[in-house]
Structure formats: structure tokens, C-alpha cells
Design a protein around this motif. Structure first.
Motif, PDB file in Angstrom:
ATOM      1  N   LEU A  68      -6.128   0.582   8.419  1.00 24.43           N
ATOM      2  CA  LEU A  68      -6.743  -0.298   7.424  1.00 24.43           C
ATOM      3  C   LEU A  68      -5.863  -1.499   7.105  1.00 24.43           C
ATOM      4  O   LEU A  68      -6.273  -2.399   6.369  1.00 24.43           O
ATOM      5  CB  LEU A  68      -7.022   0.486   6.137  1.00 24.43           C
ATOM      6  CG  LEU A  68      -8.104   1.552   6.231  1.00 24.43           C
ATOM      7  CD1 LEU A  68      -8.098   2.410   4.983  1.00 24.43           C
ATOM      8  CD2 LEU A  68      -9.467   0.910   6.453  1.00 24.43           C
ATOM      9  N   ASN A  69      -4.629  -1.488   7.624  1.00 20.95           N
ATOM     10  CA  ASN A  69      -3.679  -2.560   7.356  1.00 20.95           C
ATOM     11  C   ASN A  69      -3.404  -2.708   5.856  1.00 20.95           C
ATOM     12  O   ASN A  69      -3.402  -3.813   5.319  1.00 20.95           O
ATOM     13  CB  ASN A  69      -4.134  -3.886   7.975  1.00 20.95           C
ATOM     14  CG  ASN A  69      -3.003  -4.867   8.105  1.00 20.95           C
ATOM     15  OD1 ASN A  69      -1.854  -4.486   8.287  1.00 20.95           O
ATOM     16  ND2 ASN A  69      -3.319  -6.141   8.013  1.00 20.95           N
ATOM     17  N   VAL A  70      -3.226  -1.552   5.192  1.00 18.95           N
ATOM     18  CA  VAL A  70      -2.880  -1.542   3.771  1.00 18.95           C
ATOM     19  C   VAL A  70      -1.653  -0.657   3.574  1.00 18.95           C
ATOM     20  O   VAL A  70      -1.439   0.274   4.351  1.00 18.95           O
ATOM     21  CB  VAL A  70      -4.049  -1.041   2.875  1.00 18.95           C
ATOM     22  CG1 VAL A  70      -5.267  -1.923   3.009  1.00 18.95           C
ATOM     23  CG2 VAL A  70      -4.409   0.390   3.193  1.00 18.95           C
ATOM     24  N   PRO A  71      -0.866  -0.942   2.553  1.00 12.03           N
ATOM     25  CA  PRO A  71       0.269  -0.057   2.273  1.00 12.03           C
ATOM     26  C   PRO A  71      -0.214   1.332   1.876  1.00 12.03           C
ATOM     27  O   PRO A  71      -1.208   1.465   1.141  1.00 12.03           O
ATOM     28  CB  PRO A  71       0.988  -0.735   1.100  1.00 12.03           C
ATOM     29  CG  PRO A  71       0.476  -2.136   1.075  1.00 12.03           C
ATOM     30  CD  PRO A  71      -0.904  -2.094   1.651  1.00 12.03           C
ATOM     31  N   LEU A  72       0.478   2.341   2.348  1.00 12.22           N
ATOM     32  CA  LEU A  72       0.127   3.719   1.990  1.00 12.22           C
ATOM     33  C   LEU A  72       0.067   3.885   0.478  1.00 12.22           C
ATOM     34  O   LEU A  72      -0.816   4.566  -0.048  1.00 12.22           O
ATOM     35  CB  LEU A  72       1.126   4.699   2.601  1.00 12.22           C
ATOM     36  CG  LEU A  72       0.945   6.172   2.246  1.00 12.22           C
ATOM     37  CD1 LEU A  72      -0.423   6.676   2.714  1.00 12.22           C
ATOM     38  CD2 LEU A  72       2.054   6.986   2.835  1.00 12.22           C
ATOM     39  N   ALA A  73       0.985   3.248  -0.226  1.00 15.53           N
ATOM     40  CA  ALA A  73       1.029   3.363  -1.692  1.00 15.53           C
ATOM     41  C   ALA A  73      -0.284   2.936  -2.340  1.00 15.53           C
ATOM     42  O   ALA A  73      -0.675   3.488  -3.379  1.00 15.53           O
ATOM     43  CB  ALA A  73       2.185   2.544  -2.258  1.00 15.53           C
ATOM     44  N   ASP A  74      -0.989   1.971  -1.746  1.00 13.88           N
ATOM     45  CA  ASP A  74      -2.265   1.529  -2.310  1.00 13.88           C
ATOM     46  C   ASP A  74      -3.324   2.631  -2.250  1.00 13.88           C
ATOM     47  O   ASP A  74      -4.240   2.647  -3.069  1.00 13.88           O
ATOM     48  CB  ASP A  74      -2.795   0.298  -1.582  1.00 13.88           C
ATOM     49  CG  ASP A  74      -2.017  -0.966  -1.896  1.00 13.88           C
ATOM     50  OD1 ASP A  74      -1.064  -0.903  -2.726  1.00 13.88           O
ATOM     51  OD2 ASP A  74      -2.347  -2.011  -1.318  1.00 13.88           O
ATOM     52  N   LEU A  75      -3.189   3.528  -1.297  1.00 15.37           N
ATOM     53  CA  LEU A  75      -4.174   4.601  -1.146  1.00 15.37           C
ATOM     54  C   LEU A  75      -3.875   5.804  -2.033  1.00 15.37           C
ATOM     55  O   LEU A  75      -4.788   6.536  -2.392  1.00 15.37           O
ATOM     56  CB  LEU A  75      -4.251   5.043   0.318  1.00 15.37           C
ATOM     57  CG  LEU A  75      -4.627   3.964   1.336  1.00 15.37           C
ATOM     58  CD1 LEU A  75      -4.620   4.547   2.737  1.00 15.37           C
ATOM     59  CD2 LEU A  75      -5.980   3.342   1.007  1.00 15.37           C
TER      60      LEU A  75
END
Length: 77
Positions: A68-75
Motif C-alpha cells: 500500500l506504500n504506507v508506513p506500518l504505524a499508520d495501519l
């Protein structure tokens, strides 16, 4: 003897993580199938994680965040 089911607060957090994954996937305009392909997983696994029916292992969270090209922390915040 089977392990005790997780407490309600754990299940609620699991559903919240699934909601965040779904939101990020939709924001990226991806289907579950396409996310699964990018993450090297099957669509059913992505569906179970998004629905909160399956607790994802850390490796799969890394794969999903990367796909998703997002930081793991955002999830998982």
C-alpha cells in the motif's frame, strides 16, 4: 485444550486495524485481489484481515504496508 479466545478489546483493535487496511486500500484504488497480488498473499487472507476475522502475522502486516506504500504505524496506531 484450546487457547482462550482473545478479550473483546483485542478483537476491537483487530477490527480497527482491518478498517485502516481497507481504507488505505480503497484510497490507493486497489481491489482486495490486487492488494493480495502485490503483498504476495491470497485474496481470502486479505479479506479475513480486513474483516477482523483473522489476526495477521507481523510479516503479512509488513507486506500489506509495503504493497500500500504506507508506513506500518499508520495501519496499527
Amino acid at each position: 485444550m484450546s487457547p482462550a479466545p482473545p478479550p473483546d478489546w483485542v478483537l476491537a483493535r483487530r477490527r480497527l486495524v482491518g478498517d485502516r487496511i481497507r481504507d488505505a486500500r480503497l484510497h490507493a484504488n486497489l481491489t482486495q485481489e490486487r492488494l493480495a497480488e502485490r503483498a504476495g498473499m491470497d485474496r481470502q487472507a486479505v479479506n479475513r484481515i480486513e474483516q477482523g476475522h483473522q489476526s495477521p502475522i507481523l510479516d503479512n502486516l509488513f507486506r500489506i504496508a509495503d504493497a500500500l506504500n504506507v508506513p506500518l504505524a499508520d495501519l496499527v496506531r
